[in-house]
Scaffold this motif. Structure first.
Motif, PDB file in Angstrom:
ATOM      1  N   ALA A  24      -1.474  11.859   5.252  1.00 49.10           N
ATOM      2  CA  ALA A  24      -0.874  13.201   5.236  1.00 49.10           C
ATOM      3  C   ALA A  24       0.117  13.367   4.083  1.00 49.10           C
ATOM      4  O   ALA A  24       0.530  14.467   3.776  1.00 49.10           O
ATOM      5  CB  ALA A  24      -0.178  13.470   6.569  1.00 49.10           C
ATOM      6  N   MET A  25       0.533  12.215   3.490  1.00 52.13           N
ATOM      7  CA  MET A  25       1.515  12.308   2.408  1.00 52.13           C
ATOM      8  C   MET A  25       0.858  11.930   1.078  1.00 52.13           C
ATOM      9  O   MET A  25       1.231  10.945   0.433  1.00 52.13           O
ATOM     10  CB  MET A  25       2.716  11.397   2.705  1.00 52.13           C
ATOM     11  CG  MET A  25       3.497  11.858   3.927  1.00 52.13           C
ATOM     12  SD  MET A  25       5.032  10.960   4.184  1.00 52.13           S
ATOM     13  CE  MET A  25       4.432   9.440   4.886  1.00 52.13           C
TER      14      MET A  25
ATOM     15  N   ILE B 203       0.351   5.011  11.358  1.00 50.70           N
ATOM     16  CA  ILE B 203       0.877   4.817   9.995  1.00 50.70           C
ATOM     17  C   ILE B 203      -0.155   5.284   8.966  1.00 50.70           C
ATOM     18  O   ILE B 203       0.161   5.961   7.995  1.00 50.70           O
ATOM     19  CB  ILE B 203       1.270   3.333   9.772  1.00 50.70           C
ATOM     20  CG1 ILE B 203       2.469   2.975  10.648  1.00 50.70           C
ATOM     21  CG2 ILE B 203       1.581   3.059   8.308  1.00 50.70           C
ATOM     22  CD1 ILE B 203       2.842   1.507  10.647  1.00 50.70           C
ATOM     23  N   LYS B 204      -1.426   4.936   9.219  1.00 46.63           N
ATOM     24  CA  LYS B 204      -2.495   5.336   8.277  1.00 46.63           C
ATOM     25  C   LYS B 204      -2.626   6.858   8.211  1.00 46.63           C
ATOM     26  O   LYS B 204      -2.820   7.430   7.147  1.00 46.63           O
ATOM     27  CB  LYS B 204      -3.845   4.738   8.721  1.00 46.63           C
ATOM     28  CG  LYS B 204      -3.914   3.254   8.526  1.00 46.63           C
ATOM     29  CD  LYS B 204      -4.459   2.965   7.151  1.00 46.63           C
ATOM     30  CE  LYS B 204      -4.377   1.490   6.826  1.00 46.63           C
ATOM     31  NZ  LYS B 204      -4.303   1.198   5.417  1.00 46.63           N
TER      32      LYS B 204
ATOM     33  N   ILE C  13       7.235   7.999  15.075  1.00 44.42           N
ATOM     34  CA  ILE C  13       6.644   7.769  13.754  1.00 44.42           C
ATOM     35  C   ILE C  13       6.590   9.122  13.063  1.00 44.42           C
ATOM     36  O   ILE C  13       5.822  10.006  13.462  1.00 44.42           O
ATOM     37  CB  ILE C  13       5.252   7.133  13.885  1.00 44.42           C
ATOM     38  CG1 ILE C  13       5.463   5.707  14.386  1.00 44.42           C
ATOM     39  CG2 ILE C  13       4.507   7.088  12.554  1.00 44.42           C
ATOM     40  CD1 ILE C  13       4.399   5.150  15.152  1.00 44.42           C
ATOM     41  N   CYS C  14       7.465   9.280  12.100  1.00 47.90           N
ATOM     42  CA  CYS C  14       7.703  10.610  11.554  1.00 47.90           C
ATOM     43  C   CYS C  14       7.398  10.631  10.059  1.00 47.90           C
ATOM     44  O   CYS C  14       7.893   9.778   9.312  1.00 47.90           O
ATOM     45  CB  CYS C  14       9.175  10.928  11.813  1.00 47.90           C
ATOM     46  SG  CYS C  14       9.604  12.574  11.369  1.00 47.90           S
ATOM     47  N   ASP C  15       6.573  11.589   9.632  1.00 48.43           N
ATOM     48  CA  ASP C  15       6.271  11.663   8.195  1.00 48.43           C
ATOM     49  C   ASP C  15       6.680  13.011   7.622  1.00 48.43           C
ATOM     50  O   ASP C  15       6.969  13.955   8.358  1.00 48.43           O
ATOM     51  CB  ASP C  15       4.773  11.388   7.945  1.00 48.43           C
ATOM     52  CG  ASP C  15       3.866  12.454   8.529  1.00 48.43           C
ATOM     53  OD1 ASP C  15       3.992  13.628   8.123  1.00 48.43           O
ATOM     54  OD2 ASP C  15       3.024  12.134   9.386  1.00 48.43           O
ATOM     55  N   THR C  16       6.724  13.061   6.300  1.00 42.76           N
ATOM     56  CA  THR C  16       7.063  14.321   5.636  1.00 42.76           C
ATOM     57  C   THR C  16       5.812  14.862   4.938  1.00 42.76           C
ATOM     58  O   THR C  16       5.876  15.323   3.806  1.00 42.76           O
ATOM     59  CB  THR C  16       8.184  14.106   4.600  1.00 42.76           C
ATOM     60  OG1 THR C  16       7.745  13.071   3.699  1.00 42.76           O
ATOM     61  CG2 THR C  16       9.474  13.694   5.234  1.00 42.76           C
TER      62      THR C  16
ATOM     63  N   GLU D 124       0.832  -1.212   0.000  1.00 41.48           N
ATOM     64  CA  GLU D 124       0.000   0.000   0.000  1.00 41.48           C
ATOM     65  C   GLU D 124       0.867   1.263   0.000  1.00 41.48           C
ATOM     66  O   GLU D 124       0.580   2.239  -0.682  1.00 41.48           O
ATOM     67  CB  GLU D 124      -0.843  -0.009   1.267  1.00 41.48           C
ATOM     68  CG  GLU D 124      -2.274   0.375   1.039  1.00 41.48           C
ATOM     69  CD  GLU D 124      -3.024   0.307   2.345  1.00 41.48           C
ATOM     70  OE1 GLU D 124      -3.533   1.341   2.765  1.00 41.48           O
ATOM     71  OE2 GLU D 124      -3.059  -0.788   2.942  1.00 41.48           O
ATOM     72  N   MET D 125       1.956   1.201   0.768  1.00 40.40           N
ATOM     73  CA  MET D 125       2.852   2.355   0.855  1.00 40.40           C
ATOM     74  C   MET D 125       3.538   2.598  -0.488  1.00 40.40           C
ATOM     75  O   MET D 125       3.660   3.729  -0.926  1.00 40.40           O
ATOM     76  CB  MET D 125       3.922   2.129   1.936  1.00 40.40           C
ATOM     77  CG  MET D 125       3.358   2.129   3.322  1.00 40.40           C
ATOM     78  SD  MET D 125       2.744   3.758   3.765  1.00 40.40           S
ATOM     79  CE  MET D 125       1.659   3.350   5.081  1.00 40.40           C
ATOM     80  N   GLU D 126       3.963   1.510  -1.093  1.00 37.50           N
ATOM     81  CA  GLU D 126       4.616   1.637  -2.401  1.00 37.50           C
ATOM     82  C   GLU D 126       3.670   2.301  -3.400  1.00 37.50           C
ATOM     83  O   GLU D 126       4.057   3.198  -4.145  1.00 37.50           O
ATOM     84  CB  GLU D 126       4.996   0.251  -2.922  1.00 37.50           C
ATOM     85  CG  GLU D 126       6.443  -0.102  -2.647  1.00 37.50           C
ATOM     86  CD  GLU D 126       6.740  -1.532  -3.078  1.00 37.50           C
ATOM     87  OE1 GLU D 126       7.542  -2.150  -2.397  1.00 37.50           O
ATOM     88  OE2 GLU D 126       6.135  -2.002  -4.067  1.00 37.50           O
TER      89      GLU D 126
END
Ligand SMILES: Nc1ncnc2c1ncn2[C@@H]1O[C@H](COP(=O)(O)OP(=O)(O)OP(=O)(O)O)[C@@H](O)[C@H]1O
Ligand SMILES: [Mg+2]
Length: 398
Positions: free
Chosen positions: A287-288, A281-282, A309-312, A247-249
Protein backbone atom coordinates in the motif's frame (compact mmCIF):
# COMPACT_ATOMS: atom_id res chain seq x y z
CA UNK A 1 -46.17 17.57 37.77
CA UNK A 2 -46.67 20.40 35.25
CA UNK A 3 -50.38 20.51 36.25
CA UNK A 4 -49.35 21.40 39.80
CA UNK A 5 -47.31 24.37 38.55
CA UNK A 6 -50.06 25.43 36.15
CA UNK A 7 -52.55 25.50 39.04
CA UNK A 8 -50.06 27.40 41.22
CA UNK A 9 -49.60 29.97 38.43
CA UNK A 10 -53.33 30.74 38.35
CA UNK A 11 -53.19 31.49 42.06
CA UNK A 12 -49.91 33.38 42.04
CA UNK A 13 -51.43 36.67 43.22
CA UNK A 14 -52.80 34.91 46.30
CA UNK A 15 -49.46 33.42 47.33
CA UNK A 16 -47.16 34.99 49.92
CA UNK A 17 -43.57 35.84 49.06
CA UNK A 18 -42.41 32.81 51.07
CA UNK A 19 -44.82 30.51 49.20
CA UNK A 20 -43.57 31.92 45.87
CA UNK A 21 -39.99 31.23 46.96
CA UNK A 22 -40.89 27.64 47.91
CA UNK A 23 -42.60 27.18 44.55
CA UNK A 24 -39.52 28.42 42.73
CA UNK A 25 -37.18 26.18 44.76
CA UNK A 26 -39.37 23.21 43.97
CA UNK A 27 -39.39 24.12 40.23
CA UNK A 28 -35.58 24.45 40.21
CA UNK A 29 -35.32 21.02 41.88
CA UNK A 30 -37.56 19.52 39.21
CA UNK A 31 -35.55 21.08 36.40
CA UNK A 32 -32.25 19.84 37.78
CA UNK A 33 -33.73 16.33 38.23
CA UNK A 34 -34.83 16.43 34.59
CA UNK A 35 -31.37 17.58 33.52
CA UNK A 36 -29.73 14.75 35.47
CA UNK A 37 -32.02 12.25 33.78
CA UNK A 38 -31.29 13.67 30.33
CA UNK A 39 -27.54 13.75 30.98
CA UNK A 40 -27.56 10.14 32.17
CA UNK A 41 -29.26 8.78 29.05
CA UNK A 42 -26.71 7.07 26.77
CA UNK A 43 -28.36 8.65 23.71
CA UNK A 44 -27.68 12.18 22.45
CA UNK A 45 -30.69 14.49 22.72
CA UNK A 46 -31.02 17.92 21.16
CA UNK A 47 -34.09 20.11 21.49
CA UNK A 48 -34.67 23.09 19.18
CA UNK A 49 -37.32 25.78 19.25
CA UNK A 50 -39.55 26.56 16.26
CA UNK A 51 -36.81 28.77 14.75
CA UNK A 52 -34.32 25.86 14.92
CA UNK A 53 -32.32 27.43 17.71
CA UNK A 54 -30.83 25.08 20.28
CA UNK A 55 -32.76 24.97 23.53
CA UNK A 56 -30.97 22.01 25.00
CA UNK A 57 -28.20 19.50 24.25
CA UNK A 58 -27.59 16.73 26.75
CA UNK A 59 -24.05 15.59 27.63
CA UNK A 60 -24.15 12.59 25.31
CA UNK A 61 -25.13 14.77 22.32
CA UNK A 62 -22.20 17.08 23.04
CA UNK A 63 -19.93 14.03 23.17
CA UNK A 64 -21.25 12.41 19.99
CA UNK A 65 -21.52 15.43 17.72
CA UNK A 66 -18.64 17.66 16.79
CA UNK A 67 -20.29 20.80 18.15
CA UNK A 68 -19.80 24.13 19.80
CA UNK A 69 -22.78 24.20 22.13
CA UNK A 70 -24.27 27.56 23.00
CA UNK A 71 -27.83 27.69 24.22
CA UNK A 72 -29.95 29.75 21.82
CA UNK A 73 -27.54 29.41 18.87
CA UNK A 74 -28.88 28.25 15.52
CA UNK A 75 -28.51 24.47 15.23
CA UNK A 76 -26.52 24.78 12.00
CA UNK A 77 -23.92 27.04 13.52
CA UNK A 78 -23.54 24.94 16.68
CA UNK A 79 -22.93 21.65 14.87
CA UNK A 80 -19.55 21.63 13.17
CA UNK A 81 -19.92 18.68 10.78
CA UNK A 82 -21.03 20.00 7.38
CA UNK A 83 -22.62 16.72 6.33
CA UNK A 84 -24.75 16.61 9.50
CA UNK A 85 -25.76 20.28 9.34
CA UNK A 86 -26.88 19.79 5.71
CA UNK A 87 -29.01 16.89 6.87
CA UNK A 88 -30.50 18.97 9.73
CA UNK A 89 -31.25 21.86 7.37
CA UNK A 90 -32.94 19.59 4.82
CA UNK A 91 -35.04 17.88 7.45
CA UNK A 92 -35.97 20.76 9.73
CA UNK A 93 -36.68 23.36 7.06
CA UNK A 94 -39.06 20.90 5.41
CA UNK A 95 -40.57 19.90 8.78
CA UNK A 96 -39.76 16.29 7.93
CA UNK A 97 -39.78 13.41 10.34
CA UNK A 98 -36.76 11.16 9.88
CA UNK A 99 -36.05 7.97 11.77
CA UNK A 100 -32.65 6.30 12.14
CA UNK A 101 -30.71 8.06 9.37
CA UNK A 102 -27.18 6.66 9.41
CA UNK A 103 -24.46 9.27 9.02
CA UNK A 104 -20.66 8.96 9.21
CA UNK A 105 -18.72 11.51 11.14
CA UNK A 106 -15.20 11.91 12.50
CA UNK A 107 -14.77 12.38 16.23
CA UNK A 108 -11.31 13.06 17.60
CA UNK A 109 -9.77 11.49 14.53
CA UNK A 110 -11.95 8.35 14.64
CA UNK A 111 -14.70 7.42 12.22
CA UNK A 112 -18.04 6.99 13.98
CA UNK A 113 -21.36 5.88 12.56
CA UNK A 114 -24.32 7.74 14.04
CA UNK A 115 -28.00 6.95 13.80
CA UNK A 116 -29.94 10.23 13.92
CA UNK A 117 -33.69 10.73 14.24
CA UNK A 118 -35.52 14.03 13.93
CA UNK A 119 -39.04 14.42 15.26
CA UNK A 120 -41.16 17.56 15.27
CA UNK A 121 -42.42 18.61 18.70
CA UNK A 122 -46.13 19.18 18.34
CA UNK A 123 -48.31 21.02 20.83
CA UNK A 124 -51.94 21.81 20.13
CA UNK A 125 -51.46 20.81 16.48
CA UNK A 126 -48.71 23.35 16.05
CA UNK A 127 -45.03 22.53 15.56
CA UNK A 128 -43.27 24.17 18.46
CA UNK A 129 -39.80 22.85 17.81
CA UNK A 130 -37.96 19.63 17.18
CA UNK A 131 -36.45 16.75 19.07
CA UNK A 132 -33.31 15.11 17.71
CA UNK A 133 -31.87 11.95 19.11
CA UNK A 134 -28.55 10.46 18.23
CA UNK A 135 -27.15 7.00 18.89
CA UNK A 136 -23.58 5.87 18.23
CA UNK A 137 -23.97 2.57 16.34
CA UNK A 138 -20.31 2.15 15.30
CA UNK A 139 -19.65 -0.83 17.58
CA UNK A 140 -23.02 -2.42 16.86
CA UNK A 141 -22.41 -2.25 13.10
CA UNK A 142 -18.87 -3.57 13.31
CA UNK A 143 -20.06 -6.42 15.59
CA UNK A 144 -22.71 -7.26 13.01
CA UNK A 145 -20.24 -7.22 10.15
CA UNK A 146 -17.76 -9.34 12.16
CA UNK A 147 -20.55 -11.82 12.79
CA UNK A 148 -21.50 -11.83 9.12
CA UNK A 149 -17.88 -12.45 8.18
CA UNK A 150 -17.62 -15.29 10.68
CA UNK A 151 -20.84 -16.81 9.32
CA UNK A 152 -19.61 -16.44 5.74
CA UNK A 153 -16.38 -18.17 6.64
CA UNK A 154 -18.19 -20.93 8.50
CA UNK A 155 -20.37 -21.71 5.51
CA UNK A 156 -17.34 -21.56 3.23
CA UNK A 157 -15.57 -24.05 5.45
CA UNK A 158 -18.46 -26.45 5.07
CA UNK A 159 -18.33 -25.98 1.33
CA UNK A 160 -14.58 -26.50 1.22
CA UNK A 161 -14.65 -30.28 1.50
CA UNK A 162 -17.15 -30.44 -1.35
CA UNK A 163 -15.10 -28.05 -3.47
CA UNK A 164 -11.99 -30.18 -2.93
CA UNK A 165 -13.79 -33.27 -4.09
CA UNK A 166 -15.55 -31.64 -7.01
CA UNK A 167 -12.60 -29.76 -8.43
CA UNK A 168 -9.38 -31.41 -7.34
CA UNK A 169 -10.31 -34.91 -8.49
CA UNK A 170 -11.24 -34.01 -12.10
CA UNK A 171 -8.18 -31.75 -12.23
CA UNK A 172 -5.98 -34.71 -11.28
CA UNK A 173 -7.61 -36.80 -13.94
CA UNK A 174 -7.20 -34.08 -16.61
CA UNK A 175 -3.53 -33.73 -15.67
CA UNK A 176 -2.90 -37.51 -15.97
CA UNK A 177 -4.65 -37.69 -19.33
CA UNK A 178 -2.68 -34.75 -20.66
CA UNK A 179 0.51 -36.55 -19.74
CA UNK A 180 -0.76 -39.72 -21.45
CA UNK A 181 -1.55 -37.69 -24.57
CA UNK A 182 1.93 -36.20 -24.57
CA UNK A 183 3.48 -39.67 -24.26
CA UNK A 184 1.35 -41.01 -27.12
CA UNK A 185 2.19 -38.00 -29.27
CA UNK A 186 5.90 -38.45 -28.58
CA UNK A 187 5.73 -41.83 -30.35
CA UNK A 188 4.24 -40.35 -33.53
CA UNK A 189 6.42 -39.07 -36.30
CA UNK A 190 3.75 -36.95 -38.01
CA UNK A 191 4.98 -33.36 -38.58
CA UNK A 192 1.48 -31.90 -38.03
CA UNK A 193 1.56 -33.14 -34.43
CA UNK A 194 4.36 -30.69 -33.47
CA UNK A 195 2.15 -27.73 -32.38
CA UNK A 196 -0.12 -30.06 -30.38
CA UNK A 197 2.63 -30.49 -27.79
CA UNK A 198 2.68 -26.73 -27.27
CA UNK A 199 -1.09 -26.64 -26.81
CA UNK A 200 -0.88 -29.41 -24.24
CA UNK A 201 1.82 -27.46 -22.40
CA UNK A 202 -0.58 -24.52 -22.15
CA UNK A 203 -3.33 -26.81 -20.85
CA UNK A 204 -0.92 -28.27 -18.29
CA UNK A 205 -0.04 -24.79 -17.06
CA UNK A 206 -3.71 -23.86 -16.71
CA UNK A 207 -4.47 -27.06 -14.82
CA UNK A 208 -1.56 -26.28 -12.52
CA UNK A 209 -2.93 -22.75 -11.96
CA UNK A 210 -6.39 -24.05 -11.12
CA UNK A 211 -4.84 -26.58 -8.80
CA UNK A 212 -3.03 -23.78 -6.95
CA UNK A 213 -6.24 -21.81 -6.53
CA UNK A 214 -8.02 -24.80 -5.04
CA UNK A 215 -5.12 -25.65 -2.73
CA UNK A 216 -4.84 -22.04 -1.51
CA UNK A 217 -8.58 -21.86 -1.01
CA UNK A 218 -8.62 -25.06 1.02
CA UNK A 219 -5.70 -23.83 3.10
CA UNK A 220 -7.63 -20.67 3.92
CA UNK A 221 -10.89 -22.31 4.90
CA UNK A 222 -9.96 -25.76 6.19
CA UNK A 223 -10.16 -26.18 9.97
CA UNK A 224 -6.63 -25.76 11.31
CA UNK A 225 -4.97 -27.54 14.18
CA UNK A 226 -3.13 -25.07 16.34
CA UNK A 227 -0.13 -26.03 18.41
CA UNK A 228 -0.52 -23.54 21.20
CA UNK A 229 2.56 -22.64 23.20
CA UNK A 230 3.31 -19.77 25.49
CA UNK A 231 5.15 -17.07 23.59
CA UNK A 232 5.79 -13.36 23.43
CA UNK A 233 4.38 -11.37 20.54
CA UNK A 234 7.07 -8.69 20.95
CA UNK A 235 9.81 -11.25 20.27
CA UNK A 236 7.95 -12.44 17.18
CA UNK A 237 7.53 -8.88 15.88
CA UNK A 238 11.20 -8.01 16.49
CA UNK A 239 12.31 -11.19 14.68
CA UNK A 240 10.00 -10.61 11.75
CA UNK A 241 10.81 -6.95 11.25
CA UNK A 242 14.51 -7.81 11.37
CA UNK A 243 13.79 -10.33 8.65
CA UNK A 244 11.97 -7.86 6.35
CA UNK A 245 14.16 -4.89 7.22
CA UNK A 246 16.21 -4.87 4.04
CA UNK A 247 13.13 -5.16 1.84
CA UNK A 248 11.48 -2.29 3.69
CA UNK A 249 14.53 -0.10 3.31
CA UNK A 250 14.50 -0.81 -0.42
CA UNK A 251 10.85 0.28 -0.54
CA UNK A 252 11.72 3.46 1.41
CA UNK A 253 9.54 2.37 4.33
CA UNK A 254 10.57 3.33 7.85
CA UNK A 255 9.54 0.75 10.43
CA UNK A 256 8.72 2.05 13.88
CA UNK A 257 8.21 -0.40 16.74
CA UNK A 258 6.27 0.78 19.78
CA UNK A 259 6.29 -2.37 21.86
CA UNK A 260 4.88 -2.54 25.37
CA UNK A 261 7.81 -3.82 27.43
CA UNK A 262 5.53 -5.40 30.01
CA UNK A 263 3.52 -7.35 27.47
CA UNK A 264 2.55 -10.68 29.05
CA UNK A 265 3.10 -13.95 27.15
CA UNK A 266 0.10 -15.51 25.45
CA UNK A 267 -0.80 -18.92 24.13
CA UNK A 268 -0.27 -18.98 20.39
CA UNK A 269 0.85 -21.02 17.43
CA UNK A 270 3.96 -19.11 16.39
CA UNK A 271 3.99 -20.44 12.83
CA UNK A 272 0.50 -19.15 12.16
CA UNK A 273 0.96 -15.93 14.09
CA UNK A 274 4.08 -15.19 12.03
CA UNK A 275 1.97 -15.68 8.93
CA UNK A 276 -0.60 -13.19 10.23
CA UNK A 277 2.01 -10.52 10.88
CA UNK A 278 3.83 -11.16 7.63
CA UNK A 279 0.61 -10.92 5.58
CA UNK A 280 -0.29 -7.63 7.25
CA UNK A 281 3.23 -6.25 6.82
CA UNK A 282 3.28 -7.29 3.14
CA UNK A 283 -0.09 -5.64 2.54
CA UNK A 284 1.15 -2.46 4.23
CA UNK A 285 4.27 -2.53 2.09
CA UNK A 286 2.19 -2.93 -1.07
CA UNK A 287 0.00 0.00 0.00
CA UNK A 288 3.03 2.28 0.39
CA UNK A 289 4.38 2.18 -3.16
CA UNK A 290 6.13 5.51 -2.70
CA UNK A 291 7.48 4.65 0.74
CA UNK A 292 6.08 5.70 4.11
CA UNK A 293 5.89 4.79 7.76
CA UNK A 294 4.93 1.39 9.16
CA UNK A 295 4.20 1.50 12.88
CA UNK A 296 3.79 -1.74 14.77
CA UNK A 297 2.62 -1.25 18.33
CA UNK A 298 1.67 -3.62 21.12
CA UNK A 299 -0.21 -2.92 24.31
CA UNK A 300 -1.87 -4.71 27.16
CA UNK A 301 -5.46 -3.81 28.04
CA UNK A 302 -7.34 -5.71 30.78
CA UNK A 303 -7.30 -9.37 29.85
CA UNK A 304 -6.12 -9.02 26.28
CA UNK A 305 -3.13 -7.88 24.31
CA UNK A 306 -3.47 -5.59 21.30
CA UNK A 307 -1.31 -5.39 18.21
CA UNK A 308 -1.67 -2.53 15.80
CA UNK A 309 -0.14 -2.49 12.34
CA UNK A 310 -0.50 0.96 10.91
CA UNK A 311 0.67 2.24 7.53
CA UNK A 312 0.63 5.57 5.74
CA UNK A 313 -0.34 4.01 2.41
CA UNK A 314 -3.12 4.49 -0.10
CA UNK A 315 -5.88 3.41 2.31
CA UNK A 316 -9.00 1.40 1.48
CA UNK A 317 -12.22 2.84 0.07
CA UNK A 318 -15.34 2.42 2.17
CA UNK A 319 -16.84 0.16 -0.49
CA UNK A 320 -13.84 -2.19 -0.41
CA UNK A 321 -13.47 -2.11 3.35
CA UNK A 322 -16.46 -4.40 3.77
CA UNK A 323 -14.95 -6.98 1.42
CA UNK A 324 -11.26 -7.22 2.27
CA UNK A 325 -11.61 -10.31 4.48
CA UNK A 326 -13.65 -12.18 1.87
CA UNK A 327 -11.84 -14.97 0.02
CA UNK A 328 -10.50 -13.89 -3.37
CA UNK A 329 -11.10 -10.18 -2.88
CA UNK A 330 -8.06 -8.42 -4.27
CA UNK A 331 -7.25 -5.14 -6.00
CA UNK A 332 -3.81 -6.39 -7.01
CA UNK A 333 -2.95 -7.82 -10.40
CA UNK A 334 -1.05 -10.72 -8.94
CA UNK A 335 -2.85 -11.04 -5.58
CA UNK A 336 -4.77 -14.16 -4.54
CA UNK A 337 -7.07 -12.21 -2.22
CA UNK A 338 -6.63 -14.95 0.37
CA UNK A 339 -4.08 -13.21 2.62
CA UNK A 340 -6.58 -11.45 4.87
CA UNK A 341 -9.01 -14.40 4.80
CA UNK A 342 -6.25 -16.45 6.33
CA UNK A 343 -5.33 -13.70 8.80
CA UNK A 344 -8.96 -13.46 9.92
CA UNK A 345 -9.21 -17.22 10.29
CA UNK A 346 -5.98 -17.59 12.30
CA UNK A 347 -6.97 -14.79 14.67
CA UNK A 348 -10.41 -16.32 15.20
CA UNK A 349 -8.82 -19.72 15.88
CA UNK A 350 -6.81 -17.96 18.61
CA UNK A 351 -10.11 -16.61 20.03
CA UNK A 352 -9.02 -13.13 19.05
CA UNK A 353 -10.52 -10.37 16.96
CA UNK A 354 -9.26 -8.22 14.13
CA UNK A 355 -10.60 -4.86 13.04
CA UNK A 356 -9.54 -2.32 10.46
CA UNK A 357 -9.72 1.42 10.24
CA UNK A 358 -8.71 3.09 7.00
CA UNK A 359 -8.84 6.39 5.21
CA UNK A 360 -8.24 6.73 1.51
CA UNK A 361 -5.07 8.67 0.82
CA UNK A 362 -4.01 8.57 4.50
CA UNK A 363 -3.41 4.99 5.53
CA UNK A 364 -4.71 1.89 7.22
CA UNK A 365 -4.60 0.51 10.73
CA UNK A 366 -5.24 -3.15 11.48
CA UNK A 367 -5.82 -3.89 15.14
CA UNK A 368 -5.69 -7.39 16.56
CA UNK A 369 -6.74 -8.32 20.07
CA UNK A 370 -5.76 -11.67 21.56
CA UNK A 371 -6.92 -13.03 24.90
CA UNK A 372 -4.55 -13.54 27.79
CA UNK A 373 -5.52 -16.90 29.14
CA UNK A 374 -6.46 -17.51 32.75
CA UNK A 375 -3.03 -18.78 33.74
CA UNK A 376 -1.06 -15.83 32.38
CA UNK A 377 -3.63 -13.45 33.75
CA UNK A 378 -3.27 -14.74 37.30
CA UNK A 379 0.49 -14.38 37.05
CA UNK A 380 0.19 -10.74 35.98
CA UNK A 381 -2.25 -9.96 38.75
CA UNK A 382 0.13 -11.40 41.34
CA UNK A 383 2.41 -8.92 43.08
CA UNK A 384 4.20 -11.16 45.58
CA UNK A 385 7.70 -12.66 45.79
CA UNK A 386 9.07 -15.27 43.40
CA UNK A 387 8.19 -18.22 45.71
CA UNK A 388 4.60 -17.04 45.78
CA UNK A 389 4.69 -16.60 42.04
CA UNK A 390 5.76 -20.19 41.56
CA UNK A 391 2.95 -21.32 43.84
CA UNK A 392 0.38 -19.34 41.87
CA UNK A 393 1.75 -20.69 38.59
CA UNK A 394 1.58 -24.26 39.86
CA UNK A 395 -1.91 -23.75 41.21
CA UNK A 396 -3.06 -22.38 37.87
CA UNK A 397 -1.81 -25.45 36.06
CA UNK A 398 -3.83 -27.86 38.16
N1 LIG B 1 -2.70 -2.12 4.41
C1 LIG B 1 -3.52 -2.03 3.34
N2 LIG B 1 -3.67 -0.86 2.67
C2 LIG B 1 -4.49 -0.76 1.60
N3 LIG B 1 -5.22 -1.80 1.12
C3 LIG B 1 -5.11 -2.98 1.73
C4 LIG B 1 -4.27 -3.18 2.87
N4 LIG B 1 -4.39 -4.46 3.27
C5 LIG B 1 -5.26 -5.04 2.42
N5 LIG B 1 -5.69 -4.18 1.49
C6 LIG B 1 -6.67 -4.43 0.42
O1 LIG B 1 -7.31 -5.66 0.68
C7 LIG B 1 -7.17 -6.54 -0.44
C8 LIG B 1 -7.15 -7.97 0.06
O2 LIG B 1 -5.95 -8.23 0.78
P1 LIG B 1 -5.43 -9.72 0.89
O3 LIG B 1 -4.19 -9.71 1.71
O4 LIG B 1 -6.53 -10.60 1.31
O5 LIG B 1 -5.11 -10.09 -0.60
P2 LIG B 1 -3.98 -9.48 -1.56
O6 LIG B 1 -2.96 -8.78 -0.73
O7 LIG B 1 -4.66 -8.72 -2.64
O8 LIG B 1 -3.37 -10.77 -2.19
P3 LIG B 1 -2.17 -11.66 -1.56
O9 LIG B 1 -2.32 -11.57 -0.08
O10 LIG B 1 -2.35 -12.99 -2.13
O11 LIG B 1 -0.92 -11.00 -2.05
C9 LIG B 1 -5.92 -6.06 -1.13
O12 LIG B 1 -5.92 -6.41 -2.51
C10 LIG B 1 -6.00 -4.55 -0.94
O13 LIG B 1 -6.88 -3.97 -1.87
MG1 LIG C 1 -2.16 -9.75 1.00
Amino acid sequence: MSDFYKRALTKLDKLTAEQCRELLVSAVGEISRLETVLDSIPVGILVCDENHNLVMANKCAQRLLPMNYTEGAALWTAVLDEHITDFFKDTLLNSDRVLDREIDTALQGHNRLLSISVLPLVRQRRITGSLIYIADITEKRSRESRLRRAENLASLTTLAAGVAHEIKNPLGSISIHLQLMQKALAKSKEAAIGPLNKYIDVLNEEVERLNHIVVDFLFAVRPMTLELREGNINTLITELTGFVNYEMEQSRIRVLLELDEDLPPILMDERYMKQVLLNLIKNAQAAMGKGGLLTIATSHVDNEIRISICDTGVGISEKNLAKIFEPYFTTKESGTGLGLTLVFKIIREHQGEISVDSREGEGTNFEISLPIHEKEHRLIAYNGDSAGLAAVSKGAEQ
